[in-house]
Each structure stands twice: as C-alpha cells, then as structure tokens.
Design a protein around this motif. Structure first.
Motif, PDB file in Angstrom:
ATOM      1  N   LEU A 155     -67.775 -65.245 -16.521  1.00 50.34           N
ATOM      2  CA  LEU A 155     -66.466 -64.875 -17.055  1.00 50.34           C
ATOM      3  C   LEU A 155     -66.477 -65.035 -18.581  1.00 50.34           C
ATOM      4  CD1 LEU A 155     -63.636 -63.907 -16.609  1.00 50.34           C
ATOM      5  CD2 LEU A 155     -62.947 -66.252 -16.087  1.00 50.34           C
ATOM      6  N   LEU A 156     -66.392 -63.895 -19.278  1.00 50.81           N
ATOM      7  CA  LEU A 156     -66.501 -63.896 -20.739  1.00 50.81           C
ATOM      8  C   LEU A 156     -65.140 -64.058 -21.423  1.00 50.81           C
ATOM      9  CD1 LEU A 156     -69.034 -60.925 -21.098  1.00 50.81           C
ATOM     10  CD2 LEU A 156     -69.545 -63.372 -20.893  1.00 50.81           C
ATOM     11  N   SER A 157     -64.053 -63.791 -20.692  1.00 44.00           N
ATOM     12  CA  SER A 157     -62.703 -63.900 -21.268  1.00 44.00           C
ATOM     13  C   SER A 157     -62.051 -65.192 -20.807  1.00 44.00           C
ATOM     14  CB  SER A 157     -61.854 -62.706 -20.827  1.00 44.00           C
ATOM     15  OG  SER A 157     -62.515 -61.499 -21.131  1.00 44.00           O
ATOM     16  N   ARG A 158     -60.942 -65.567 -21.479  1.00 42.35           N
ATOM     17  CA  ARG A 158     -60.272 -66.837 -21.166  1.00 42.35           C
ATOM     18  C   ARG A 158     -59.110 -66.595 -20.215  1.00 42.35           C
ATOM     19  NH1 ARG A 158     -58.988 -68.135 -27.269  1.00 42.35           N
ATOM     20  NH2 ARG A 158     -58.530 -65.914 -27.009  1.00 42.35           N
ATOM     21  N   PRO A 159     -59.209 -67.109 -18.978  1.00 38.64           N
ATOM     22  CA  PRO A 159     -58.105 -66.903 -18.036  1.00 38.64           C
ATOM     23  C   PRO A 159     -56.845 -67.585 -18.553  1.00 38.64           C
ATOM     24  CG  PRO A 159     -59.756 -68.409 -17.101  1.00 38.64           C
ATOM     25  CD  PRO A 159     -60.304 -67.920 -18.417  1.00 38.64           C
ATOM     26  N   GLY A 160     -55.710 -66.928 -18.387  1.00 47.04           N
ATOM     27  CA  GLY A 160     -54.445 -67.505 -18.849  1.00 47.04           C
ATOM     28  C   GLY A 160     -54.189 -67.287 -20.333  1.00 47.04           C
ATOM     29  N   VAL A 161     -55.213 -66.887 -21.083  1.00 49.27           N
ATOM     30  CA  VAL A 161     -55.068 -66.642 -22.528  1.00 49.27           C
ATOM     31  C   VAL A 161     -55.337 -65.159 -22.809  1.00 49.27           C
ATOM     32  CG1 VAL A 161     -55.869 -67.262 -24.845  1.00 49.27           C
ATOM     33  CG2 VAL A 161     -55.835 -69.003 -23.030  1.00 49.27           C
ATOM     34  N   ASP A 162     -56.542 -64.709 -22.475  1.00 45.72           N
ATOM     35  CA  ASP A 162     -56.897 -63.298 -22.696  1.00 45.72           C
ATOM     36  C   ASP A 162     -56.361 -62.402 -21.583  1.00 45.72           C
ATOM     37  OD1 ASP A 162     -58.422 -63.962 -24.965  1.00 45.72           O
ATOM     38  OD2 ASP A 162     -60.147 -64.454 -23.699  1.00 45.72           O
ATOM     39  N   PHE A 163     -56.197 -62.971 -20.382  1.00 40.92           N
ATOM     40  CA  PHE A 163     -55.732 -62.161 -19.247  1.00 40.92           C
ATOM     41  C   PHE A 163     -55.091 -63.070 -18.209  1.00 40.92           C
ATOM     42  CE2 PHE A 163     -58.634 -63.249 -15.754  1.00 40.92           C
ATOM     43  CZ  PHE A 163     -59.631 -63.942 -16.435  1.00 40.92           C
ATOM     44  N   THR A 164     -54.274 -62.467 -17.327  1.00 45.57           N
ATOM     45  CA  THR A 164     -53.798 -63.168 -16.124  1.00 45.57           C
ATOM     46  C   THR A 164     -54.126 -62.300 -14.919  1.00 45.57           C
ATOM     47  OG1 THR A 164     -51.592 -62.185 -16.197  1.00 45.57           O
ATOM     48  CG2 THR A 164     -51.884 -64.265 -17.395  1.00 45.57           C
ATOM     49  N   GLY A 165     -54.126 -62.918 -13.728  1.00 41.42           N
ATOM     50  CA  GLY A 165     -54.536 -62.205 -12.507  1.00 41.42           C
ATOM     51  C   GLY A 165     -56.046 -62.056 -12.517  1.00 41.42           C
ATOM     52  N   GLY A 166     -56.549 -60.962 -11.962  1.00 45.49           N
ATOM     53  CA  GLY A 166     -57.988 -60.678 -12.053  1.00 45.49           C
ATOM     54  C   GLY A 166     -58.857 -61.791 -11.494  1.00 45.49           C
ATOM     55  N   GLU A 167     -58.625 -62.153 -10.213  1.00 45.43           N
ATOM     56  CA  GLU A 167     -59.419 -63.233  -9.639  1.00 45.43           C
ATOM     57  C   GLU A 167     -60.607 -62.716  -8.844  1.00 45.43           C
ATOM     58  OE1 GLU A 167     -56.159 -66.655  -9.055  1.00 45.43           O
ATOM     59  OE2 GLU A 167     -55.689 -64.575  -8.632  1.00 45.43           O
ATOM     60  N   PHE A 168     -61.731 -63.345  -9.084  1.00 42.58           N
ATOM     61  CA  PHE A 168     -62.936 -63.012  -8.331  1.00 42.58           C
ATOM     62  C   PHE A 168     -62.723 -63.451  -6.878  1.00 42.58           C
ATOM     63  CE2 PHE A 168     -67.098 -63.956  -6.578  1.00 42.58           C
ATOM     64  CZ  PHE A 168     -67.745 -62.761  -6.824  1.00 42.58           C
ATOM     65  N   THR A 169     -62.974 -62.553  -5.955  1.00 43.00           N
ATOM     66  CA  THR A 169     -62.670 -62.810  -4.546  1.00 43.00           C
ATOM     67  C   THR A 169     -63.843 -62.393  -3.664  1.00 43.00           C
ATOM     68  OG1 THR A 169     -60.342 -62.380  -5.016  1.00 43.00           O
ATOM     69  CG2 THR A 169     -60.999 -62.278  -2.711  1.00 43.00           C
ATOM     70  N   LEU A 170     -64.104 -63.236  -2.680  1.00 45.46           N
ATOM     71  CA  LEU A 170     -65.190 -62.959  -1.742  1.00 45.46           C
ATOM     72  C   LEU A 170     -64.557 -62.880  -0.351  1.00 45.46           C
ATOM     73  CD1 LEU A 170     -68.327 -63.028  -2.252  1.00 45.46           C
ATOM     74  CD2 LEU A 170     -68.270 -65.294  -1.260  1.00 45.46           C
ATOM     75  N   VAL A 171     -64.912 -61.870   0.406  1.00 45.85           N
ATOM     76  CA  VAL A 171     -64.354 -61.747   1.756  1.00 45.85           C
ATOM     77  C   VAL A 171     -65.489 -61.761   2.757  1.00 45.85           C
ATOM     78  CG1 VAL A 171     -63.102 -60.239   3.364  1.00 45.85           C
ATOM     79  CG2 VAL A 171     -62.268 -60.550   1.034  1.00 45.85           C
ATOM     80  N   GLU A 172     -65.350 -62.605   3.776  1.00 47.30           N
ATOM     81  CA  GLU A 172     -66.384 -62.612   4.808  1.00 47.30           C
ATOM     82  C   GLU A 172     -65.840 -62.086   6.114  1.00 47.30           C
ATOM     83  OE1 GLU A 172     -67.978 -66.637   4.994  1.00 47.30           O
ATOM     84  OE2 GLU A 172     -66.919 -66.906   6.870  1.00 47.30           O
ATOM     85  N   GLN A 173     -66.709 -61.305   6.736  1.00 47.70           N
ATOM     86  CA  GLN A 173     -66.383 -60.589   7.958  1.00 47.70           C
ATOM     87  C   GLN A 173     -67.284 -61.161   9.037  1.00 47.70           C
ATOM     88  OE1 GLN A 173     -67.259 -56.624   6.843  1.00 47.70           O
ATOM     89  NE2 GLN A 173     -65.842 -55.761   8.317  1.00 47.70           N
ATOM     90  N   ARG A 174     -66.692 -61.945   9.939  1.00 48.67           N
ATOM     91  CA  ARG A 174     -67.495 -62.534  11.006  1.00 48.67           C
ATOM     92  C   ARG A 174     -67.431 -61.647  12.227  1.00 48.67           C
ATOM     93  NH1 ARG A 174     -67.673 -68.278  11.461  1.00 48.67           N
ATOM     94  NH2 ARG A 174     -67.537 -69.211   9.417  1.00 48.67           N
ATOM     95  N   PRO A 175     -68.473 -61.720  13.043  1.00 44.07           N
ATOM     96  CA  PRO A 175     -68.409 -60.930  14.273  1.00 44.07           C
ATOM     97  C   PRO A 175     -67.230 -61.391  15.144  1.00 44.07           C
ATOM     98  CG  PRO A 175     -70.572 -62.002  14.000  1.00 44.07           C
ATOM     99  CD  PRO A 175     -69.710 -62.486  12.901  1.00 44.07           C
ATOM    100  N   ARG A 176     -66.438 -60.464  15.607  1.00 43.88           N
ATOM    101  CA  ARG A 176     -65.358 -60.688  16.584  1.00 43.88           C
ATOM    102  C   ARG A 176     -64.169 -61.527  16.111  1.00 43.88           C
ATOM    103  NH1 ARG A 176     -70.093 -60.861  18.964  1.00 43.88           N
ATOM    104  NH2 ARG A 176     -70.192 -63.119  18.741  1.00 43.88           N
ATOM    105  N   VAL A 177     -64.107 -61.905  14.820  1.00 47.85           N
ATOM    106  CA  VAL A 177     -62.877 -62.561  14.342  1.00 47.85           C
ATOM    107  C   VAL A 177     -62.406 -61.863  13.073  1.00 47.85           C
ATOM    108  CG1 VAL A 177     -63.321 -64.841  15.353  1.00 47.85           C
ATOM    109  CG2 VAL A 177     -64.134 -64.336  13.040  1.00 47.85           C
ATOM    110  N   GLN A 178     -61.182 -62.177  12.637  1.00 46.29           N
ATOM    111  CA  GLN A 178     -60.630 -61.479  11.488  1.00 46.29           C
ATOM    112  C   GLN A 178     -61.269 -61.977  10.187  1.00 46.29           C
ATOM    113  OE1 GLN A 178     -56.835 -59.943  11.915  1.00 46.29           O
ATOM    114  NE2 GLN A 178     -56.340 -61.127  13.726  1.00 46.29           N
ATOM    115  N   SER A 179     -61.176 -61.165   9.128  1.00 43.22           N
ATOM    116  CA  SER A 179     -61.844 -61.469   7.853  1.00 43.22           C
ATOM    117  C   SER A 179     -61.180 -62.630   7.134  1.00 43.22           C
ATOM    118  CB  SER A 179     -61.801 -60.239   6.960  1.00 43.22           C
ATOM    119  OG  SER A 179     -62.522 -59.204   7.562  1.00 43.22           O
ATOM    120  N   ARG A 180     -61.957 -63.340   6.345  1.00 40.27           N
ATOM    121  CA  ARG A 180     -61.470 -64.493   5.600  1.00 40.27           C
ATOM    122  C   ARG A 180     -61.768 -64.282   4.120  1.00 40.27           C
ATOM    123  NH1 ARG A 180     -64.058 -70.492   6.365  1.00 40.27           N
ATOM    124  NH2 ARG A 180     -65.544 -69.785   4.798  1.00 40.27           N
ATOM    125  N   ALA A 181     -60.764 -64.544   3.260  1.00 42.11           N
ATOM    126  CA  ALA A 181     -60.954 -64.371   1.815  1.00 42.11           C
ATOM    127  C   ALA A 181     -61.108 -65.716   1.130  1.00 42.11           C
ATOM    128  CB  ALA A 181     -59.762 -63.632   1.219  1.00 42.11           C
TER     129      ALA A 181
END
Ligand SMILES: O=C(O)CCC(=O)C(=O)O
Ligand SMILES: [Fe+2]
Length: 235
Positions: A155-181
């Motif tokens: 992350l090259l910019s300053r969160p809360g100063v240069d920008f807000t929002g824009g969160e890095f998010t990972l989602v995992e998809q397991r067999p036979r259950v709903q996805s988790r973020a």
C-alpha cells in the motif's frame, strides 16, 4: 537496513501461520516513505511500463493499472528477490499437502528461468491507481501454467489521509458451503502476502483445496496507489 534484511526481519513463522489459517498475512512497513512516493511518481512515465489496463473496459472493475517493464524499479525488484526464497518452502509444503508434485527452485532467478523456458517472459509486477468510486473485482492473477502460489501487494498511499474505503479483500470459496470474506486492514507501506488461487485446508480426511480470490472494495474518496508483486512472469 537492506531490503533482504527487512524481509528477513519479518516474523516468517507468524506469516506462514496466517497464510495457512486465512490465506493472507500482513507485514510491517517494507518501504521508506520516499520510496513509495517515488513509485507513485513513476505512474505517468511511459518508458517504465509495458502495458496499461483500464479496468472498466474488461469488466475488471474501475480504475487502472500498468505492468512494469524490465528492469523493474529497484525497490520492487529487491522485494521480489528477497521475499521469494522465504515463500518457496511454504509453497512446497502447501503442494505436498495438496498432493501436487511441483516443487519450487530456491531462488527467484531459478524460478524465473523455469517461467521463461515455459514461454512466460513478460514481467508481472504492477502499479495500480484507484480514484473515487474505483474498485477491483474479485479475481486471480494467473498468466499461464506457471503459477507461484503467493503474491504481495504494497500500500503506497496513506489510508484515512490520501483515501478512504478501498479495502483489500480476500474471499474464500469452500466446497459445499457459502463464501467467506476477509477484509485486510493494510497500513501505509505495509504489504499483504496472499495465496494466488487456493490454500490447503485441514478437513476430517486430510487436506483439501479452498479456492481464493482477491479484490478491492470501492474507494470512497481520494486516490489509492498500490504496487503488486507477482512472482511468475506472463505469457
Ligand atoms: O490494489 C490492491 O490492493 C490489490 C491489487 C491486486 O489485485 C494485486 O496486486 O494483484
Ligand atoms: Fe490482483
């Protein structure tokens, strides 16, 4: 502190554990502030990049990114070089758990030689730029059959100063259950190290593959720059 020292000073036991449990680990700061500013300042420079992608044109989201040309900017090249040998043994262990016979060379040069022999010769490290309302859809960075299982984003910019929002998010998809973020709280100059396409998860009958995709939530205000370090080169 040299780059190799900064990488070696990280708690690799904790990183390996976080990767195992969630598919992502956050590091301490890996760049000096001036280095981050200098990388951001390269963005308009045509000569440093091999390609520019406007995300909206491909349905990838909103915002844009550029793949660096070789030679990579020194801090990017050095981080790629120093992080690879720490990640290769974790990659080997994961493949063993997933009953995948592939093992990784000990050095980045060794691995890139394999990529190049397989026709993946184009550099993949990139600079991403997001403005207000920009976002990055969930995806996997695959560029051919050669896939190193981990990548990093700084992350090259300053969160809360240069920008807000824009969160890095990972989602995992397991067999036979709903996805988790997993929303990853990244600080300025920190990196997220994460699994490119799956992780081994322990089940009742040994390990199985859990699919992962990553992206960035909507930037609510300001400008957000990141540097992505992918270890395999592209076709
Ligand atoms: O901007 C980010 O945080 C993520 C960018 C990305 O998709 C990547 O580095 O592969
Ligand atoms: Fe990505």
């Amino acid at each position: 502190m040299t780059r190799a020292t900064a990488i070696d000073a990280l708690d690799w036991t904790a990183i390996a554990r976080d990767l195992e449990e969630t598919g992502v680990a956050v590091t301490g700061p890996l760049l000096a502030e001036a280095e981050a500013r200098d990388l951001v300042a390269l963005y308009p420079d045509k000569d440093r990049f091999r390609n520019r992608v406007v995300m909206e044109r491909h349905g990838y989201g909103r915002g844009e990114y550029k793949y660096f040309a070789y030679p990579l900017p020194p801090p990017v090249a050095a981080l790629r070089q120093a992080a690879y040998p720490r990640l290769a043994p974790i990659a080997d262990l994961w493949n063993e758990r997933l009953r995948d016979a592939r093992r990784y060379p000990a050095t980045l040069d060794g691995y890139l030689a394999e990529c190049h022999a397989a026709g993946q010769v184009k550099p993949t490290p990139l600079l991403l730029k997001y403005g207000p309302d920009d976002f990055n859809c969930l995806h996997q960075d695959l560029y051919g059959d050669m896939v190193f299982p981990f990548q990093m984003v700084l992350l090259l910019s300053r969160p809360g100063v240069d920008f807000t929002g824009g969160e890095f998010t990972l989602v995992e998809q397991r067999p036979r259950v709903q996805s988790r973020a997993e929303v990853v709280p990244l600080g300025h100059l920190q990196a997220a190290i994460f699994a490119v396409r799956h992780r081994p998860a322990r089940g009742t009958r040994g390990f199985h593959r859990v699919n992962l995709r990553h992206g960035v939530s909507r930037v609510r205000s300001g400008e957000r720059f990141t540097a992505g370090i992918i270890f395999h080169d592209a076709r």
